[in-house]
Scaffold this motif. Sequence first.
Motif, mmCIF file in Angstrom:
data_model
loop_
_atom_site.group_PDB
_atom_site.id
_atom_site.type_symbol
_atom_site.label_atom_id
_atom_site.label_comp_id
_atom_site.label_asym_id
_atom_site.label_seq_id
_atom_site.Cartn_x
_atom_site.Cartn_y
_atom_site.Cartn_z
ATOM 1 N N THR A 90 0.859 -1.187 0.000
ATOM 2 C CA THR A 90 0.000 0.000 0.000
ATOM 3 C C THR A 90 0.892 1.232 0.000
ATOM 4 N N PHE A 91 0.607 2.166 -0.903
ATOM 5 C CA PHE A 91 1.327 3.433 -0.944
ATOM 6 C C PHE A 91 0.403 4.541 -0.444
ATOM 7 N N LEU A 92 0.914 5.351 0.484
ATOM 8 C CA LEU A 92 0.145 6.460 1.046
ATOM 9 C C LEU A 92 0.878 7.775 0.816
ATOM 10 N N THR A 93 0.109 8.844 0.665
ATOM 11 C CA THR A 93 0.712 10.173 0.619
ATOM 12 C C THR A 93 -0.201 11.160 1.317
ATOM 13 N N TRP A 94 0.377 12.306 1.726
ATOM 14 C CA TRP A 94 -0.416 13.361 2.362
ATOM 15 C C TRP A 94 0.007 14.745 1.875
ATOM 16 N N ASP A 95 0.806 14.773 0.804
ATOM 17 C CA ASP A 95 1.191 16.059 0.226
ATOM 18 C C ASP A 95 1.443 15.847 -1.260
ATOM 19 N N GLU A 139 4.111 14.809 -2.722
ATOM 20 C CA GLU A 139 5.027 13.714 -3.027
ATOM 21 C C GLU A 139 4.218 12.511 -3.518
ATOM 22 N N SER A 140 4.786 11.740 -4.444
ATOM 23 C CA SER A 140 4.044 10.600 -5.004
ATOM 24 C C SER A 140 3.612 9.625 -3.923
ATOM 25 N N HIS A 141 4.487 9.379 -2.948
ATOM 26 C CA HIS A 141 4.113 8.592 -1.773
ATOM 27 C C HIS A 141 5.077 8.930 -0.644
ATOM 28 N N ARG A 142 4.550 8.960 0.558
ATOM 29 C CA ARG A 142 5.362 9.247 1.741
ATOM 30 C C ARG A 142 5.594 8.000 2.590
ATOM 31 N N LEU A 143 4.699 7.043 2.472
ATOM 32 C CA LEU A 143 4.805 5.821 3.261
ATOM 33 C C LEU A 143 4.347 4.645 2.412
ATOM 34 N N ALA A 144 5.120 3.579 2.451
ATOM 35 C CA ALA A 144 4.709 2.327 1.816
ATOM 36 C C ALA A 144 4.616 1.257 2.899
ATOM 37 N N ILE A 145 3.541 0.500 2.857
ATOM 38 C CA ILE A 145 3.327 -0.577 3.827
ATOM 39 C C ILE A 145 3.342 -1.899 3.073
ATOM 40 N N ILE A 146 4.348 -2.701 3.345
ATOM 41 C CA ILE A 146 4.450 -4.021 2.727
ATOM 42 C C ILE A 146 3.719 -5.014 3.622
ATOM 43 N N ALA A 147 2.732 -5.680 3.069
ATOM 44 C CA ALA A 147 1.918 -6.602 3.860
ATOM 45 C C ALA A 147 2.652 -7.914 4.090
ATOM 46 N N VAL A 148 2.666 -8.345 5.337
ATOM 47 C CA VAL A 148 3.165 -9.674 5.677
ATOM 48 C C VAL A 148 1.997 -10.439 6.295
ATOM 49 N N PRO A 149 2.035 -11.769 6.282
ATOM 50 C CA PRO A 149 0.892 -12.551 6.795
ATOM 51 C C PRO A 149 0.521 -12.158 8.224
ATOM 52 N N LYS A 150 -0.763 -12.059 8.487
ATOM 53 C CA LYS A 150 -1.227 -11.630 9.805
ATOM 54 C C LYS A 150 -0.726 -12.498 10.958
#
Length: 211
Positions: free
Chosen positions: A53-58, A60-71
């Motif tokens: 998941t790529f997130l941004t708040w300004d 910038e194309s993305h400020r945070l990326a969340i790589i999913a690992v098994p729960k």
Amino acid sequence: MSATQDAESRKAPRVAPDLIAHWVVKSARTEEMVRWYGAVFGAEIVYQDEGITFLTWDDESHRLAIIAVPKPVRFLFPFAKFRRKAYGIDHIALTFISLERLLENYVRLKRLGILPVWSINHGPTISLYYEDPDGVRLEFQVENFDAENTAAFFFTEEFAQNPIGVNIDPDYLLSQLRNGVPHEELRRREAGTRPGHPVVANKKTITPKTL
């Protein structure tokens, strides 16, 4: 050309990057992380699939990326979020341009049930520390001085006696600010302690929660 000027002209060019772009985390709590960063930063999803998941708040194309690992990973490493307290990167610091913006954001997050784990005046900064669902610690700060005076503060007797700072009450600090007390006065380290309450300073500020 003098020897000093010649030495200056032969200095190596600046090699540090121009900007910080983003950070990336591996998480078994993607949904919780997206909600938290949405509330705290106003983050929006730029792209999402099962793996990332790529997130941004300004802008910038993305400020945070969340790589999913098994729960189930969260159960295999139940104390992983506490690793920061002993080893590795401790926190990421982000600056607000004014004390008013820092404290008004504190009020906004408090209404959402998101509270700092540590509120302190370090001397150079007034800082509120938050932790995301995975335990990544973020320092929201405002500078008390310009860069030159901050550098000078590190060599003062005050800093030598207390290099950590003094715990503060953000609500009390904000009430003073709203009553017209200027930042120049509120940047004193004891200014965030309510009258009649003990000043908690230096190593006494370190607890299992704030560590």
